[in-house]
Write an enzyme that holds these catalytic residues in place. Structure first.
Site, PDB file in Angstrom:
ATOM      1  N   ASN A   1       1.361  -6.822   7.695  1.00  0.00           N
ATOM      2  CA  ASN A   1       2.666  -6.212   7.418  1.00  0.00           C
ATOM      3  C   ASN A   1       2.452  -4.772   6.957  1.00  0.00           C
ATOM      4  OD1 ASN A   1       5.109  -5.371   6.057  1.00  0.00           O
ATOM      5  ND2 ASN A   1       5.731  -7.509   6.019  1.00  0.00           N
TER       6      ASN A   1
ATOM      7  N   ILE B   1       0.835  -1.197   0.000  1.00  0.00           N
ATOM      8  CA  ILE B   1       0.000   0.000   0.000  1.00  0.00           C
ATOM      9  C   ILE B   1       0.875   1.256   0.000  1.00  0.00           C
ATOM     10  CG2 ILE B   1      -1.898  -1.170   1.175  1.00  0.00           C
ATOM     11  CD1 ILE B   1      -1.058   0.295   3.761  1.00  0.00           C
TER      12      ILE B   1
ATOM     13  N   LYS C   1       4.185  -2.762   5.315  1.00  0.00           N
ATOM     14  CA  LYS C   1       4.645  -2.457   3.969  1.00  0.00           C
ATOM     15  C   LYS C   1       3.908  -3.257   2.897  1.00  0.00           C
ATOM     16  CE  LYS C   1       9.305  -0.678   4.704  1.00  0.00           C
ATOM     17  NZ  LYS C   1      10.721  -0.762   4.280  1.00  0.00           N
ATOM     18  N   GLU C   2       3.028  -4.142   3.324  1.00  0.00           N
ATOM     19  CA  GLU C   2       2.256  -4.921   2.361  1.00  0.00           C
ATOM     20  C   GLU C   2       0.791  -4.464   2.375  1.00  0.00           C
ATOM     21  OE1 GLU C   2       3.336  -9.157   1.916  1.00  0.00           O
ATOM     22  OE2 GLU C   2       4.845  -8.791   3.473  1.00  0.00           O
ATOM     23  N   MET C   3      -0.061  -5.095   3.149  1.00  0.00           N
ATOM     24  CA  MET C   3      -1.465  -4.691   3.182  1.00  0.00           C
ATOM     25  C   MET C   3      -1.760  -3.673   4.274  1.00  0.00           C
ATOM     26  SD  MET C   3      -3.327  -8.307   2.307  1.00  0.00           S
ATOM     27  CE  MET C   3      -3.204  -9.035   0.672  1.00  0.00           C
TER      28      MET C   3
END
Length: 305
Positions: free
Chosen positions: A116, A76, A118-120
């Site tokens: 996470n 994201i 840095k992910e979702m």
């Protein structure tokens, strides 16, 4: 074909498979169909991310190699992750999940990206509240007695991921007795793959994915990622990573945990240098690459969202 010929052929195939350190992928996997269909919806749904821009399929593109062909994936707000996304194809056959092995199985892994940052960049408390306001509420209630929970969300995704296998690669057909499934060059490449020592780490049904090994055994591989050390905090585990599967390797560039090269030939050279400490000629590399290309299996049907 008479019964004697059939039995002889069956015996030949059984003997061939038994004597090889690599086993063919099964043609089918038994799964709970209802859970798998629900998991498929979740796999493609961007609602699992905080800003509704990222899904599991964002980093695991099923129309190709089950990864995203990027050195590092993006989550994201365009945030770049620190490591190369491994393929989701055949992940069910891995003994652990993630490069550092921090997840025990597919279900354990499925929860990681959601939380996470840095992910979702989400959390399950808010995600569950969001899904309960959607058609998912009735769908979960029809399958799970306790409805939408973290355990049930990850269970459904994991059940779908069990279906993401790529059987019937030319090499699998060769193992099952079709000696014409491989070219002469590919057969030579397989023999080199074994004689050079690649088979030491890349064996079993997933041709990898079943042990940890240090990246940079004979020479420093110049990696800043600490691998298994991040999980165990033991000095001896520095630079140890889960050995990746070589299934569909020709489709999953770039290679290694840091995505350092898109060239499969260069990846083979690197392995010979850092992991085996052996010299290898361009002709030998070319033959090994030809063999590796025989590991491309059949993609599952109906992989579109």
């Amino acid at each position: 074909m008479n019964i004697k010929t059939i039995l002889s052929f069956f015996l030949f195939c059984t003997t061939l498979i038994a004597n090889e350190p690599i086993k063919p992928i099964p043609l089918h996997m038994h799964v709970n169909e209802e859970k798998a269909l629900l998991g498929k919806k979740l796999f493609f749904d961007t609602q699992l991310s905080r800003d509704k821009t990222v899904s599991c399929a964002t980093c695991h593109i099923l129309q190709d190699g089950g990864d995203d062909n990027l050195r590092h994936s993006f989550g994201i707000k365009g945030q770049e992750g620190p490591i190369n996304a491994p393929t989701v194809y055949n992940a069910v056959f891995n003994f652990r999940q993630f490069w550092d092995g921090r997840a025990a199985d597919l279900q354990d892994q499925a929860g990681g990206p959601v939380e996470n940052p840095k992910e979702m960049g989400f959390n399950f408390t808010e995600l569950i509240a969001r899904l309960k306001k959607s058609p998912y509420k009735a769908q979960f209630n029809a399958i799970y007695k306790d409805g939408i929970t973290k355990e049930n969300i990850t269970d459904a995704i994991a059940e779908y991921e069990k279906t993401l296998i790529t059987p019937n690669a030319p090499f699998d057909r060769y193992l099952r007795g079709d000696t014409n499934a491989l070219s002469h060059k590919q057969k030579e490449g397989y023999e080199l793959f074994k004689s050079k020592g690649c088979i030491t780490c890349h064996h079993g049904i997933n041709i990898g994915g079943n042990l940890y090994n240090k990246f940079g055994i004979f020479e420093d591989a110049n990696t800043s990622a600490l691998g298994r050390f991040n999980v165990t905090h033991r000095e001896r585990d520095k630079y140890y990573f889960k050995v990746p599967s070589l299934r569909n390797i020709a489709r999953t560039a770039p290679y290694f945990h840091d995505g350092r090269t898109y060239d499969l030939h260069e990846a083979v050279y690197s392995m010979a240098k850092y992991q085996l400490g052996r010299k290898i000629t361009p002709q030998e590399v070319d033959k090994i690459v030809a063999f590796l290309k025989s590991l491309n299996g059949e993609l599952p049907k109906d992989i579109e969202n």
